[in-house]
Design a protein around this motif. Structure first.
Motif, short mmCIF file in Angstrom:
data_model
loop_
_atom_site.label_atom_id
_atom_site.label_comp_id
_atom_site.label_asym_id
_atom_site.label_seq_id
_atom_site.Cartn_x
_atom_site.Cartn_y
_atom_site.Cartn_z
N ARG A 100 20.91 -12.43 15.29
CA ARG A 100 21.14 -13.64 14.51
C ARG A 100 20.75 -13.45 13.05
N ARG A 101 19.78 -12.57 12.83
CA ARG A 101 19.30 -12.33 11.47
C ARG A 101 19.32 -10.83 11.21
N ALA A 102 20.27 -10.39 10.41
CA ALA A 102 20.43 -8.96 10.16
C ALA A 102 19.33 -8.44 9.24
N ARG A 103 18.64 -7.42 9.70
CA ARG A 103 17.66 -6.71 8.88
C ARG A 103 18.24 -5.35 8.50
N GLU A 104 17.49 -4.62 7.70
CA GLU A 104 18.00 -3.34 7.19
C GLU A 104 18.40 -2.40 8.31
N HIS A 105 17.58 -2.33 9.37
CA HIS A 105 17.90 -1.38 10.44
C HIS A 105 19.15 -1.79 11.21
N HIS A 106 19.44 -3.09 11.27
CA HIS A 106 20.68 -3.53 11.91
C HIS A 106 21.89 -3.05 11.09
N VAL A 107 21.81 -3.22 9.79
CA VAL A 107 22.91 -2.82 8.91
C VAL A 107 23.13 -1.31 8.98
N ARG A 108 22.04 -0.56 9.01
CA ARG A 108 22.16 0.90 9.12
C ARG A 108 22.81 1.30 10.45
N LEU A 109 22.46 0.57 11.51
CA LEU A 109 23.06 0.83 12.81
C LEU A 109 24.56 0.53 12.78
N TRP A 110 24.93 -0.61 12.21
CA TRP A 110 26.35 -0.97 12.11
C TRP A 110 27.13 0.08 11.33
N TYR A 111 26.53 0.56 10.24
CA TYR A 111 27.22 1.54 9.40
C TYR A 111 27.43 2.84 10.18
N ALA A 112 26.37 3.31 10.83
CA ALA A 112 26.47 4.56 11.59
C ALA A 112 27.53 4.44 12.68
N LEU A 113 27.57 3.29 13.34
CA LEU A 113 28.54 3.08 14.42
C LEU A 113 29.97 3.00 13.87
N ALA A 114 30.15 2.26 12.79
CA ALA A 114 31.48 2.16 12.18
C ALA A 114 31.97 3.53 11.72
N ASP A 115 31.05 4.32 11.18
CA ASP A 115 31.40 5.66 10.73
C ASP A 115 31.89 6.53 11.89
N LEU A 116 31.19 6.45 13.03
CA LEU A 116 31.61 7.25 14.18
C LEU A 116 32.90 6.72 14.79
N TYR A 117 33.09 5.41 14.77
CA TYR A 117 34.38 4.86 15.23
C TYR A 117 35.53 5.45 14.41
N GLU A 118 35.33 5.50 13.09
CA GLU A 118 36.38 6.04 12.23
C GLU A 118 36.61 7.52 12.52
N ARG A 119 35.52 8.27 12.70
CA ARG A 119 35.66 9.69 13.00
C ARG A 119 36.34 9.93 14.34
N ALA A 120 36.18 8.96 15.25
CA ALA A 120 36.82 9.07 16.57
C ALA A 120 38.27 8.59 16.55
N GLY A 121 38.71 8.06 15.40
CA GLY A 121 40.08 7.59 15.29
C GLY A 121 40.28 6.14 15.68
N ASP A 122 39.18 5.43 15.98
CA ASP A 122 39.27 4.02 16.35
C ASP A 122 39.13 3.18 15.08
N HIS A 123 40.20 3.11 14.32
CA HIS A 123 40.14 2.47 13.00
C HIS A 123 39.94 0.96 13.08
N GLN A 124 40.42 0.35 14.14
CA GLN A 124 40.26 -1.10 14.27
C GLN A 124 38.78 -1.47 14.40
N ARG A 125 38.07 -0.78 15.29
CA ARG A 125 36.64 -1.06 15.45
C ARG A 125 35.86 -0.65 14.21
N ALA A 126 36.27 0.44 13.58
CA ALA A 126 35.60 0.87 12.35
C ALA A 126 35.74 -0.21 11.28
N ARG A 127 36.94 -0.74 11.14
CA ARG A 127 37.18 -1.78 10.13
C ARG A 127 36.32 -3.01 10.41
N ARG A 128 36.27 -3.42 11.68
CA ARG A 128 35.46 -4.59 12.03
C ARG A 128 33.98 -4.34 11.72
#
Length: 208
Positions: free
Chosen positions: A157-185
């Motif tokens: 409910r309340r994003a802290r720095e470590h949440h944002v870092r987690l989201w970024y790392a996950l979006a980055d791996l989604y993009e590297r895996a070719g899942d551009h829709q999830r990466a974009r989200r």
């Protein structure tokens, strides 16, 4: 990290003049660190780590400075020593990232398991998770890295720095895996709470 505060018990053997001088130097080093002037921090701390081997705060700050300077082996040695002094596990993710930079994936895995068993606070655990996932991706196991990150605290409910870092790392791996829709989200979610975070705007533009 905040400007370190020295434990009074560790400097009580010093004269008042020596204590005051040491506190000024450490405060100055901490301020340089926060301003990302890591070369200046290293210059201040280099003689102090040899003179005050038992003061953990000095050893830890020096280790983190070496890490930010990309001196992985030196940083690892320093952080291992400071952790031995304190018994603290908060820097295990940084130590794991040093191993990752050195290509030592099994050492990363070992520290991740140690961290997982210890059950530290969420921010430390998340940093360790990000490093372990990155190490898996480094050896081609992007799917494994994604699975590991997806088990982290993605929903909050309340994003802290470590949440944002987690989201970024996950979006980055989604993009590297070719899942551009999830990466974009994922990158869009970051942009909603931290509009200028890292290169999120450029990543979204490249995915549009």
């Amino acid at each position: 990290m905040p400007v370190p505060e020295l434990d009074a018990r560790q400097i009580q053997h010093l004269s008042k003049v020596e204590r005051d001088r040491l506190v000024r130097k450490i405060t100055n080093a901490g301020e340089h660190f926060l301003a990302e002037r890591f070369g200046e921090v290293e210059e201040i701390l280099r003689p102090l780590v040899k003179k005050h081997r038992r003061i953990a705060e000095i050893q830890e700050l020096h280790g983190l400075t070496l890490y930010r300077l990309g001196r992985w082996k030196d940083a690892l040695e320093q952080l291992e020593y400071s952790s031995q002094l304190t018994g603290d596990i908060d820097q295990l993710p940084v130590m794991a990232d040093c191993h990752r930079a050195l290509g030592q994936v099994e050492s990363v895995r070992k520290l991740w398991e140690e961290l997982r068993m210890a059950g530290p606070e969420a921010s430390v655990m998340t940093e360790g998770r990000i490093v372990m996932a990155g190490a898996l991706a480094d050896i081609g196991d992007i799917a494994g890295g994604i699975r590991l990150l997806e088990k982290g605290p993605i929903k909050t409910r309340r994003a802290r720095e470590h949440h944002v870092r987690l989201w970024y790392a996950l979006a980055d791996l989604y993009e590297r895996a070719g899942d551009h829709q999830r990466a974009r989200r994922g990158f869009e979610r970051i942009e909603q709470v931290e509009p200028h975070y890292a290169d999120v705007s450029n990543r979204l533009e490249s995915l549009s």
